[in-house]
Design a protein around this motif. Structure first.
Motif, short mmCIF file in Angstrom:
data_model
loop_
_atom_site.label_atom_id
_atom_site.label_comp_id
_atom_site.label_asym_id
_atom_site.label_seq_id
_atom_site.Cartn_x
_atom_site.Cartn_y
_atom_site.Cartn_z
N PRO A 126 0.81 -1.23 0.00
CA PRO A 126 0.00 0.00 0.00
C PRO A 126 0.85 1.28 0.00
CG PRO A 126 -0.93 -1.60 1.54
CD PRO A 126 0.40 -2.15 1.07
N THR A 127 2.08 1.20 0.52
CA THR A 127 2.94 2.39 0.52
C THR A 127 3.25 2.85 -0.90
OG1 THR A 127 3.91 1.69 2.62
CG2 THR A 127 5.11 3.34 1.35
N LEU A 128 3.51 1.90 -1.80
CA LEU A 128 3.77 2.28 -3.20
C LEU A 128 2.56 3.00 -3.78
CD1 LEU A 128 5.55 0.38 -5.99
CD2 LEU A 128 3.24 1.20 -6.41
N ARG A 129 1.36 2.54 -3.46
CA ARG A 129 0.16 3.17 -3.98
C ARG A 129 0.03 4.60 -3.47
NH1 ARG A 129 -3.15 -0.97 -6.13
NH2 ARG A 129 -2.22 -2.98 -5.68
N GLU A 130 0.32 4.81 -2.20
CA GLU A 130 0.26 6.17 -1.64
C GLU A 130 1.30 7.08 -2.29
OE1 GLU A 130 -1.52 7.92 0.44
OE2 GLU A 130 -2.87 6.46 1.35
N LEU A 131 2.53 6.60 -2.39
CA LEU A 131 3.59 7.44 -2.94
C LEU A 131 3.39 7.71 -4.42
CD1 LEU A 131 6.75 6.04 -1.10
CD2 LEU A 131 5.32 8.01 -0.50
N LYS A 132 2.70 6.81 -5.09
CA LYS A 132 2.41 7.00 -6.51
C LYS A 132 1.60 8.27 -6.76
CE LYS A 132 -0.09 3.66 -8.09
NZ LYS A 132 -1.44 4.26 -8.21
N LEU A 133 0.78 8.67 -5.80
CA LEU A 133 0.01 9.90 -5.96
C LEU A 133 0.94 11.12 -6.09
CD1 LEU A 133 -2.84 9.36 -3.33
CD2 LEU A 133 -2.76 8.64 -5.72
N LEU A 134 2.05 11.08 -5.38
CA LEU A 134 3.04 12.17 -5.47
C LEU A 134 3.93 12.00 -6.70
CD1 LEU A 134 4.10 12.35 -1.71
CD2 LEU A 134 2.34 13.67 -2.87
N SER A 135 4.26 10.75 -7.02
CA SER A 135 5.18 10.48 -8.14
C SER A 135 4.58 10.91 -9.46
CB SER A 135 5.52 8.99 -8.18
OG SER A 135 6.10 8.56 -6.99
N PHE A 136 3.31 10.56 -9.69
CA PHE A 136 2.67 10.93 -10.95
C PHE A 136 2.58 12.45 -11.07
CE2 PHE A 136 0.04 6.80 -11.76
CZ PHE A 136 1.23 6.10 -11.94
N PHE A 137 2.25 13.12 -9.98
CA PHE A 137 2.19 14.58 -10.00
C PHE A 137 3.56 15.17 -10.35
CE2 PHE A 137 3.11 18.54 -7.78
CZ PHE A 137 2.12 19.38 -8.30
N ALA A 138 4.62 14.67 -9.70
CA ALA A 138 5.96 15.20 -9.94
C ALA A 138 6.37 15.00 -11.39
CB ALA A 138 6.96 14.54 -9.00
N SER A 139 5.99 13.86 -11.97
CA SER A 139 6.35 13.57 -13.36
C SER A 139 5.72 14.56 -14.33
CB SER A 139 5.94 12.14 -13.70
OG SER A 139 6.16 11.87 -15.07
N ASP A 140 4.43 14.87 -14.11
CA ASP A 140 3.70 15.67 -15.10
C ASP A 140 3.70 17.16 -14.81
OD1 ASP A 140 3.21 13.23 -16.18
OD2 ASP A 140 1.04 13.40 -16.19
N PHE A 141 3.83 17.54 -13.54
CA PHE A 141 3.73 18.96 -13.17
C PHE A 141 4.98 19.47 -12.45
CE2 PHE A 141 -0.58 17.07 -12.86
CZ PHE A 141 -1.14 17.67 -13.97
N GLY A 142 5.96 18.59 -12.26
CA GLY A 142 7.11 18.94 -11.43
C GLY A 142 7.99 20.04 -11.97
#
Length: 736
Positions: free
Chosen positions: A352-368
């Motif tokens: 579940p930790t990967l799923r939570e961190l994915k919310l930040l990772s996807f944002f950083a990739s597209d809007f970072g």
């Protein structure tokens, strides 16, 4: 590609870059699965893998180097390149990493000089080590120069670790000289890279290299056996130091570099916590994600997680290789397990930790890229005391006109006040709608941000990603947002400029649950069940795997149903009824999984008495080897005791192959079996095939033990040592 940095962020091809970095130790992960495990990390949004080259794993005997099997650094870097990942190589010489001697071979400690000093004898030996490491990766190093190496995976190296904080020289002149000398040695050996980093917390010397910081939600190395004070890592602050790492509990202590000259980057945000013998801390997904969210709101422009992938210590030639009291460490660690409760765990489980961190990772990739340019602006009424559970913690990343509001009302093991009808005014003057912020909430919302030509004055949903759709019926970009947990709203998430809905872009608002289960692969969005994952494999195929519900949603739909799957309908995933529908196609597996019926629900065992048990996994391994659609079989072992060990025949000897520190009531030990298939034998330093009859021993846990547990079991006597049950779960896997 060209890589660089300035005082604000890392830079890639002249543009600001907000990467996600995840630590994996190749020598603690079976080589047979490297590509698959790296692809899981990439599915979680990781851009850069960081990895220690652990000296004792490669030169346990002086002058005898082992770069074979799971220790094959060159093959690991090649695998990272094949999977499309960059590498930050942490070349030591000292690493810590919960390794024996912090990674130093025993023979080094017997030399007539003191390691980690400015002794020329020590530098000479380190130079040999660096040369051997470079020899393994030559041709894979990106120099940062215009020499054609820009596509190579190794874009940076970390020199030493916690130098001047945890060992080494503590006075400035000698410490800084030491770090500069190591950097020069690395460059002389061939490590000419655009980014040299050094850990910067707790008074560590950086030698002018880019400092990388840390932040853990708890401190399993702390010597106390009680609940410790709330972590400062849940507090928005301009302070970059972590007061918990290494048990430094003085807030604001130990910055040795000019923060105005370097970007705020992290390399050791705890992706989990490794348990110690005296502290059995259990980090949850939200414990981890809330810290990462706070760091973003405090100005971080790189999220680096240690560990991102757990592992298993290899077999030593002369000794066991874990950190222990016996070798002078304050902490005792398991001999084998380095699970870390990481986003990807010891046996490759997606947590579940990967799923939570994915919310930040996807944002950083597209809007970072644009986000990096927004400095942190922390209001004066934001509480700085980590013990303050009453005041609302909030911050902005803003240029004064636009940006993001960050809110954190979550602290591990604490209850924070509920805040009703909160109205927050952004620096731009925009006012967010009144909201209720409950205990456990953490989130960030945009204000004054343009998404595809549509200006959002304020939003009460969080941006996740941008999907650029192929030209055709609808070529407008789709911006995906998600609601915060507990938000039951069905409309009104956006205040668009001039009150007009966008015509240049489409918006999709998901529930937080759907966002956690959202995967992006090759221009499509997939929504799975809670235990499934969709990723691109190293060959470019799309793969789905999971344990229970064999069903997924996809947008946009396939032109034809994948083999073995049938479309059963469509579902509108749009949470906001005021926005256009976004129809996901629903697919279910057509038919049973070949061979899955051969796996029992439970595994029997023989009680030998005195906490000793025996069971046979031959039937499970035989069935796993024959079932093409079953990728792994997991044993969920329920036991109570201080710790447990498993021994089996390896090359004619009865050896310890796995171990576990008991975490407390309700926590099972999960073991994956695929590494024990004959085709995968020889992994983790074991010289050959592992036998199938396993001896399981439970070490007794005494009542009122000198150990910190979050949840102690009930005792019917003065001690407990019992194996209660072994459940069996198979993991299916298909290409789609």
């Amino acid at each position: 590609m060209m890589y660089a940095y300035d005082r604000v962020s890392l830079v890639r091809d002249g543009k600001r870059w907000f990467p996600i970095m995840g630590e994996i130790h190749y020598s603690r992960v079976p080589r047979a699965f490297w590509e698959d495990e790296l692809c899981k990390m990439k599915a979680g949004g990781v851009d850069v893998v960081s990895a220690y080259t652990i000296w004792i794993h490669h030169e346990e005997v002086e002058g005898v180097y082992d770069w074979s099997g799971d220790r094959d650094l060159r093959s690991f870097v090649a695998a990272a390149k094949k999977c499309g990942l960059k590498v930050l190589l942490r070349i030591g010489p000292w690493c810590h990493g919960e390794v024996r001697n912090g990674g130093f071979p025993d023979w080094l400690l017997g030399k007539p000089f003191e390691p980690r000093t400015n002794d020329e004898g020590y530098f000479s030996v380190v130079g040999k080590w660096y040369s051997e490491v470079f020899r393994q990766v030559e041709g894979f190093v990106c120099s940062g120069l215009d020499d054609g190496s820009g596509d190579e995976p190794i874009i940076g190296v970390q020199i030493e670790n916690e130098y001047g904080h945890c060992g080494g020289l503590y006075e400035k002149e000698g410490g800084e000289e030491h770090m500069r000398r190591l950097r020069d040695l690395a460059a002389e050996c061939g490590f000419v890279v655009p980014i040299y980093t050094a850990t910067g917390w707790g008074g560590a010397w950086t030698g002018g290299m880019v400092p990388v910081m840390g932040g853990y939600c708890d401190a399993p190395w702390d010597q106390r056996l009680t609940e410790i004070e709330p972590s400062g890592n849940y507090t928005f602050t301009y302070e970059r130091n972590d007061h918990n790492i290494g048990s430094d509990h003085g807030f604001g202590y130990g910055i040795t570099f000019d923060m105005e000259k370097f970007p705020y980057l992290t390399a050791e945000l705890g992706g989990g916590l490794q348990v110690t013998k005296h502290r059995r801390t259990v980090a949850t997904a939200k414990d981890i994600a809330a810290v990462a969210t706070v760091k973003m709101g405090s100005g971080v422009n790189l999220l680096g997680f240690y560990m991102y992938h757990g592992g298993t210590n290899p077999e030593g030639k002369l000794s066991t290789l874990q950190e222990s009291n016996a070798t002078g460490s304050l902490n005792d660690l398991p001999v084998k397990s380095y699970d870390f409760r990481a986003p990807v765990r010891e046996f490759g489980q997606v947590s579940p930790t990967l799923r939570e961190l994915k919310l930040l990772s996807f944002f950083a990739s597209d809007f970072g890229s644009g986000f990096c340019d927004l400095p942190a602006s922390i209001p004066s009424d934001n509480p700085l005391d980590p013990k303050d559970t009453e005041s609302l913690r909030y911050s902005f990343r803003t240029d004064g006109k636009s940006g993001y509001l960050f809110v954190n009302n979550y602290v591990r093991h604490q209850t924070l006040s509920n805040h009703k009808g909160v109205s927050i005014k952004a620096p731009s003057g925009f006012v967010f709608p009144k909201m209720d912020i409950g205990d456990g909430d953490f989130f960030f919302f945009p204000f004054g941000i343009e998404f595809g030509g549509a200006e959002v004055r304020t939003a009460t949903a969080t941006p996740l990603l941008r999907l650029d759709r192929s030209p055709g019926r609808n070529a407008r970009p789709l911006f995906v947002f998600y609601k915060r947990e507990g938000d039951s709203s069905s409309s009104g998430f956006f205040d668009f400029a001039n009150g007009k809905k966008p015509s240049s872009a489409d918006f999709l608002v998901l529930s937080r649950k759907d966002a956690l289960n959202l995967w992006r692969v090759k221009g499509r969005l997939f929504v799975t069940g809670d235990d499934a994952c969709v990723m691109e494999d190293s060959g470019g195929g799309t793969v789905i795997f999971g344990r229970k519900e064999k069903r997924f949603l996809v947008y946009p739909d396939f032109e034809a149903a994948p083999d073995g799957w049938k479309r059963t309908g469509f579902v509108d995933k749009q949470a906001d009824s005021g926005l256009a529908s976004v129809m996901f196609a629903v697919y279910e597996r057509d038919g049973d999984i070949d061979g899955a019926q051969s796996f029992p629900k439970k595994l029997g065992f023989e009680n030998l008495g005195g906490g000793a048990y025996r069971f046979d996994v031959s039937h499970l391994l035989d069935s796993l080897g024959k079932a093409d659609s079953v990728s792994d079989v997991f044993l969920k072992v329920s036991y109570k005791g201080e710790s447990a060990e498993i021994r089996a025949d390896v090359a004619g000897e009865r050896k310890l192959i796995l171990d576990d520190f008991y975490l407390g009531d309700g926590f099972d030990w999960e073991i994956g079996l695929k590494r024990f298939l004959e085709k995968n034998s020889g992994t983790n330093g074991n010289p050959g095939k592992v036998g199938t009859v396993w001896d399981f021993s439970v070490n007794p846990l005494q009542k009122n033990p000198p150990i910190y547990f979050e949840r102690l079991p009930e005792f019917s006597s003065g001690s407990i040592a019992v194996l209660e049950s072994i459940d069996v779960e198979d993991e299916w896997r298909f290409k789609i």
